[in-house]
Write an enzyme that holds these catalytic residues in place. Structure first.
Site, PDB file in Angstrom:
ATOM      1  N   ASP A   1       0.851  -1.204   0.000  1.00 54.07           N
ATOM      2  CA  ASP A   1       0.000   0.000   0.000  1.00 54.07           C
ATOM      3  C   ASP A   1       0.884   1.250   0.000  1.00 54.07           C
ATOM      4  OD1 ASP A   1      -2.154   1.729   0.005  1.00 54.07           O
ATOM      5  OD2 ASP A   1      -2.675   1.402   2.110  1.00 54.07           O
TER       6      ASP A   1
ATOM      7  N   GLY B   1      -1.628   7.690   4.638  1.00 57.18           N
ATOM      8  CA  GLY B   1      -0.740   6.860   3.831  1.00 57.18           C
ATOM      9  C   GLY B   1       0.723   7.009   4.147  1.00 57.18           C
TER      10      GLY B   1
END
Length: 426
Positions: free
Chosen positions: A303, A322
């Site tokens: 990710d 993130g």
């Protein structure tokens, strides 16, 4: 042509064998005890592991539209440095690859600039997060790897069910960021100890697990391959385990940071520790590790989510979700789990190569004669400290800054071409 000399390879039993590897015409031509050739280039792999190139089905390259965060070039350079030879790019770009025209444009850019293989996702819905489905057939023809609205859970069951039926008819996967928006409550971290201590809004486990429970039943009805992105909660692991036992075609990935860290590791209100899903509880992390070992979770995906410094070097309430992961995944996992004897080296390599390949029917992930020459050379004795200043990625946003790891990629070959060699300039 390259000859990798005096390296080691893992056999099927997980034992190391001393071997040379010959790369010719983009393929692994020969694996033998000793290979002597009169032409080509010799690569000294003495004492190093020669392994299949890693596969990451969950990468954000940001281009088009987010080039201040990452580009196809910088992201694939980062991938090569991390040992990845196949990455799958998420569709949360501007424009979204929700039409044949946009997908064709993206494919052209990938062909022009990518350093490693990039397989692009198409979105499930137009513009991401709508209820209007894309043209699945046209996007498959344009080369879409699979369909996902990653970053946004598909909220309506009817929309997801119809998407799954269309994907199943094309033998394509639905890949899901699982999050029920009505259960997020504006959260920025896990709804647990850290959120309470810092007075931050929390994201509860059920925001993820409820949508997975819904989707596995829809996938069963539709006959669709359903893949769960970045699984993070003990309840989600239980749902996926039960679904697999019921014969439902579901697969799942887990990210390195959710295996290594939990909410109690967060040092303070620092945007570099903000990701979605968030770092969960110790109990959740233990369930993820158990699920990976028992096969409930199929493989590891980073990710990789790069952001500009000004988007992360702020309090969590203002920061983007993130962290980056391509350049640090292997050393972190090797250090935390193989060096501590929790995993074998073969388990780690399989979770980063053959397992994702098998789940998505990709013809990569194995080091054998006749295979595509996607190869990473790993120095399992190399020790280095994680320093974002050395990253090839534009994104420097990692919670692992300053951590010393052992076991690093030193060279990467993609389809027989040397795309990363330690010590060369970026």
């Amino acid at each position: 042509m390259y000859v990798l000399k005096n390296g080691q390879v893992l056999n099927e039993s997980g034992e190391l064998e001393n071997k040379d590897v010959l790369i010719q015409n983009g393929k692994v031509n020969l694996i033998a005890d000793s290979i002597e050739v009169t032409s080509g280039e010799e690569f000294d792999a003495t004492g190093k592991l020669i392994a299949p190139g890693f596969i990451d089905v969950h990468v954000h390259l940001r281009e088009p539209g987010g080039e201040h965060k990452e580009t196809i070039l910088t992201g694939t350079k980062a991938a090569a440095r991390g040992g990845y030879t196949t990455i799958c790019s998420m569709p949360n770009t501007k424009p979204v690859p929700d039409s044949k025209e946009v997908m064709n444009s993206l494919q052209a850019k990938i062909k022009e600039t990518a350093e490693v293989r990039v397989l692009p996702y198409a979105s499930i819905t137009t513009s991401l997060g709508t209820d209007e489905l894309v043209d699945f057939e046209a996007l498959k023809e344009a080369g879409a790897f699979a369909f996902t609205d990653d970053g946004v859970g598909v909220q309506l069951a009817g929309t997801m069910y119809e998407a799954m039926k269309r994907a199943a008819a094309l033998d394509m996967a639905i890949v899901a960021h699982c999050e029920d928006n009505s259960l997020i409550y504006g959260g920025v971290v896990h709804d647990g100890i850290f959120a309470e201590k810092e007075g931050l809004k929390g994201i509860p486990n059920i925001a993820e697990s409820v949508q997975i429970a819904r989707d596995v039943l829809l996938a069963e009805a539709a006959g669709c391959h359903y893949h769960v992105c970045h699984i993070s909660t003990k309840e989600s692991v239980r749902v996926v385990r039960d679904a697999k036992r019921a014969g439902i075609r579901v697969t799942a990935e887990v990210s390195p940071h959710h295996l290594i860290l939990d909410e109690e590791d967060i040092p303070g209100n620092d945007g570099n520790w903000k990701m979605n899903p968030p770092l969960r509880s110790k109990e959740d992390r233990a369930a993820l590790l158990e699920g990976l070992l028992d096969g409930t979770i199929d493989f590891i995906a980073t990710d990789h989510a790069p952001h500009a410094a000004e988007e992360k070097n702020v309090p969590m309430e203002q920061a983007a979700f993130g962290i980056v992961g391509l350049e640090t995944a292997f050393p972190l996992l090797y250090t935390h789990f193989v060096k501590t004897n929790e995993w074998t080296l073969k388990q780690l390599i399989d979770w980063m190569t053959v397992k994702p390949a098998e789940c998505f029917k990709l013809p990569y992930g194995k080091l054998e004669e006749g295979a595509v020459a996607d190869i990473v050379v790993l120095d399992l004795e190399k020790e280095a400290t994680i320093d974002p200043a050395t990253f090839y990625s534009k994104g420097k946003n990692t919670p692992f800054v300053g951590e010393t790891c052992i076991g690093w990629p030193v060279a990467t070959f993609a389809e027989g071409e040397l795309v990363y060699n330690e010590g060369e300039n970026k």
